[in-house]
Design a protein around this motif. Structure first.
Motif, mmCIF file in Angstrom:
data_model
loop_
_atom_site.group_PDB
_atom_site.id
_atom_site.type_symbol
_atom_site.label_atom_id
_atom_site.label_comp_id
_atom_site.label_asym_id
_atom_site.label_seq_id
_atom_site.Cartn_x
_atom_site.Cartn_y
_atom_site.Cartn_z
ATOM 1 N N LEU A 127 -21.058 -3.701 19.887
ATOM 2 C CA LEU A 127 -20.149 -4.652 19.244
ATOM 3 C C LEU A 127 -19.785 -4.240 17.829
ATOM 4 C CD1 LEU A 127 -21.612 -8.049 20.515
ATOM 5 C CD2 LEU A 127 -20.020 -6.484 21.633
ATOM 6 N N ALA A 128 -20.700 -3.554 17.147
ATOM 7 C CA ALA A 128 -20.443 -3.139 15.773
ATOM 8 C C ALA A 128 -19.340 -2.106 15.666
ATOM 9 C CB ALA A 128 -21.732 -2.596 15.139
ATOM 10 N N THR A 129 -19.025 -1.400 16.752
ATOM 11 C CA THR A 129 -17.967 -0.389 16.689
ATOM 12 C C THR A 129 -16.592 -1.014 16.502
ATOM 13 O OG1 THR A 129 -17.740 -0.309 19.111
ATOM 14 C CG2 THR A 129 -19.281 1.248 18.078
ATOM 15 N N ALA A 130 -16.471 -2.320 16.708
ATOM 16 C CA ALA A 130 -15.200 -3.015 16.461
ATOM 17 C C ALA A 130 -14.988 -3.329 14.987
ATOM 18 C CB ALA A 130 -15.148 -4.313 17.276
ATOM 19 N N VAL A 131 -16.032 -3.236 14.178
ATOM 20 C CA VAL A 131 -15.915 -3.598 12.761
ATOM 21 C C VAL A 131 -15.050 -2.573 12.035
ATOM 22 C CG1 VAL A 131 -17.163 -3.986 10.609
ATOM 23 C CG2 VAL A 131 -18.161 -4.745 12.779
ATOM 24 N N SER A 132 -13.999 -3.070 11.375
ATOM 25 C CA SER A 132 -13.112 -2.201 10.590
ATOM 26 C C SER A 132 -13.239 -2.457 9.096
ATOM 27 C CB SER A 132 -11.658 -2.403 11.019
ATOM 28 O OG SER A 132 -11.246 -3.741 10.802
ATOM 29 N N GLY A 133 -13.894 -3.552 8.730
ATOM 30 C CA GLY A 133 -14.105 -3.877 7.327
ATOM 31 C C GLY A 133 -15.185 -4.913 7.174
ATOM 32 N N MET A 134 -15.855 -4.917 6.019
ATOM 33 C CA MET A 134 -16.920 -5.892 5.798
ATOM 34 C C MET A 134 -17.019 -6.244 4.324
ATOM 35 S SD MET A 134 -20.187 -3.320 6.431
ATOM 36 C CE MET A 134 -21.409 -4.602 6.179
ATOM 37 N N GLU A 135 -17.531 -7.438 4.079
ATOM 38 C CA GLU A 135 -17.780 -7.918 2.719
ATOM 39 C C GLU A 135 -19.213 -8.432 2.653
ATOM 40 O OE1 GLU A 135 -15.006 -10.819 0.514
ATOM 41 O OE2 GLU A 135 -16.717 -12.101 1.055
ATOM 42 N N PHE A 136 -19.944 -8.073 1.590
ATOM 43 C CA PHE A 136 -21.303 -8.579 1.438
ATOM 44 C C PHE A 136 -21.646 -8.736 -0.039
ATOM 45 C CE2 PHE A 136 -21.552 -3.974 1.800
ATOM 46 C CZ PHE A 136 -22.464 -3.588 0.827
ATOM 47 N N VAL A 137 -22.639 -9.579 -0.284
ATOM 48 C CA VAL A 137 -23.138 -9.830 -1.634
ATOM 49 C C VAL A 137 -24.383 -8.987 -1.835
ATOM 50 C CG1 VAL A 137 -24.052 -11.562 -3.236
ATOM 51 C CG2 VAL A 137 -22.194 -12.166 -1.660
ATOM 52 N N THR A 138 -24.384 -8.155 -2.866
ATOM 53 C CA THR A 138 -25.505 -7.261 -3.141
ATOM 54 C C THR A 138 -26.608 -7.981 -3.907
ATOM 55 O OG1 THR A 138 -24.748 -6.514 -5.308
ATOM 56 C CG2 THR A 138 -23.817 -5.406 -3.375
ATOM 57 N N ALA A 139 -27.707 -7.276 -4.124
ATOM 58 C CA ALA A 139 -28.834 -7.847 -4.861
ATOM 59 C C ALA A 139 -28.464 -8.205 -6.295
ATOM 60 C CB ALA A 139 -30.002 -6.871 -4.859
ATOM 61 N N ALA A 140 -27.439 -7.551 -6.835
ATOM 62 C CA ALA A 140 -26.976 -7.859 -8.190
ATOM 63 C C ALA A 140 -25.989 -9.014 -8.210
ATOM 64 C CB ALA A 140 -26.330 -6.615 -8.805
ATOM 65 N N GLY A 141 -25.725 -9.604 -7.060
ATOM 66 C CA GLY A 141 -24.785 -10.718 -6.981
ATOM 67 C C GLY A 141 -23.338 -10.289 -6.925
#
Length: 418
Positions: A127-141
């Motif tokens: 299922l992850a092969t469909a991912v074309s972009g992602m957003e996440f919050v790092t440890a530094a915020g």
């Protein structure tokens, strides 16, 4: 201790002392900055402690919005807590589809992708092969956006929850399509050995089910794409297996009411690709799960190896499923650079007994380079597991880049990654 502090199966009690359900990215940033240890929590469908934390858990339950459909680029963007069932229904209404689905539509998009969860099909990556972009919050915020052209993208998608709190994902979509599902009974291991390639290339998605009580596979679930809503009449036999006359649950003693439509009846992709319907509880009761992925060329030999120890497996087993998965380029995917066969076990909820039989299975499959599913139960030692991931040093460096103090580290990552 927070209320409902167990995973979906009830076999794992979360050790986190705090539990949060933020509604905005800004609230996640604030929680990350003030927490010493934390992890994101999706649909709670992992069977081990990969999503646990000694500090706080951030539930993505409220991150359940579909943010937009880009028809030109054929992508859909969703918040990380969206479950596949809701996304698929909406996506189909807009005339689009995902390339594949897991057996359960109840799982969250972010959790499934982060652990390399998969469906079935010779040409279908996990299922992850469909991912074309992602957003996440790092440890530094900080909020980080990665797309396929980023140098770290292939390392981040199956990130095991170690890079930060995923808030948003974009997925590839294609035009919607129709499917049919036919079930066949009693395929012998001898017939499978002779016709493995032909069998698994005979449909868009193919699954075998067995209880390992003998050398037969109880059922073959054949899912095929169709055009113009006209189903293909199924042959009465498929490599010696006979067409089922009634709808079946993979565990034949159970009602097929909660299973997706069979009997060759045409329907939308999202009502055929999963094994279970969104509106029903998917479980056959309390259960445990394990799964191992190994190179496709060793599939028949590996199944023979399992068959040789079936007397140890069958008394503890509810059902076992065999599927194929295409190779991918995601660093921590069990299918990295190799087309795989997946051997799945749904166990009775008896961890003491299952824990004794897993080493037998892992020993039998070791010669084939088997990798366990990250979110399921296994007993493989960390050194052996790590030896199967050639990009592990780069992945460790990636975790260090976004989480230098180990804010998102937990017992699972400490044991199997670091």
């Amino acid at each position: 201790m927070f209320e409902n502090n167990r995973n979906w199966a009830g076999n794992h009690v979360f050790s986190a002392k705090q539990f949060h359900e933020p509604e905005t990215v800004e609230q996640i940033q604030e929680l990350v900055l003030r927490s010493e240890k934390l992890k994101a929590l999706g649909a709670r469908h992992s069977f081990n402690d990969i999503a646990d934390s000694p500090g706080a858990l951030i539930s993505l339950k409220r991150f359940d919005k579909i943010l937009g459909l880009d028809r030109g680029n054929r992508t859909v963007t969703v918040e990380a807590g969206v479950r596949y069932g809701e996304l698929c229904r909406w996506l189909d209404s807009e005339g689009f589809a995902l390339h594949n689905l897991a057996s359960l539509p109840h799982i969250s998009v972010a959790g499934a992708c982060a652990t390399g969860t998969h469906g079935s099909g010779d040409r279908n990556g996990n299922l992850a092969t469909a991912v074309s972009g992602m957003e996440f919050v790092t440890a530094a915020g900080e909020v980080v956006h990665l797309s396929r052209d980023h140098e770290y993208f292939d390392g981040a998608v199956v990130g095991l929850g170690g890079l930060g709190i995923i808030t948003k994902l974009s997925l590839d979509v294609s035009p919607s399509f129709q499917m049919q599902q036919d079930v066949f009974k009693n395929l012998s291991l001898a017939e499978l050995e002779e016709h493995f390639e032909d069998l698994f290339s005979s449909g868009y998605s193919v699954s075998l089910f067995t209880d390992w009580r003998n050398s037969n596979f109880n059922q073959v679930w054949l899912k095929r794409r169709i055009s113009e809503g006209v189903a293909v009449k199924a042959e009465r036999e498929l490599f010696g297996a006979t067409l089922a006359a009634t709808r079946l649950h993979p565990i034949e003693a159970l009602s097929a009411e909660n299973c997706t439509e069979q009997m060759g009846i045409p329907g939308p992709w999202w009502e055929r690709l999963p094994h279970f319907r969104m509106e029903f509880t998917p479980s056959s009761g309390e259960e445990l799960q394990s799964e191992y992925m190994l190179p496709r060329q060793y599939a028949v030999s590996a199944l023979h190896a399992i068959d040789e120890i079936r007397e140890h497996i069958s008394p503890l087993l509810q059902i076992s499923e065999i599927r194929t998965i295409a190779a991918d380029d995601l660093w921590m995917s069990p299918c990295y650079k190799r087309a795989c066969v997946a051997i799945h076990f749904t166990w009775k909820k008896d961890w003491d007994a299952v824990r004794q039989v897993l080493p037998l299975i892992e020993e039998a499959l070791a010669q084939f380079g088997a990798r366990p599913h990250w979110g399921k139960l296994f007993t493989m030692d960390s050194i052996h597991l790590q030896s199967h991931y050639e990009k592990l040093p780069e992945f460790r460096a990636l975790l260090q880049r976004y989480d230098p103090q180990g804010k998102f580290r937990n017992a699972f990552l400490d044991k199997y990654i670091y």
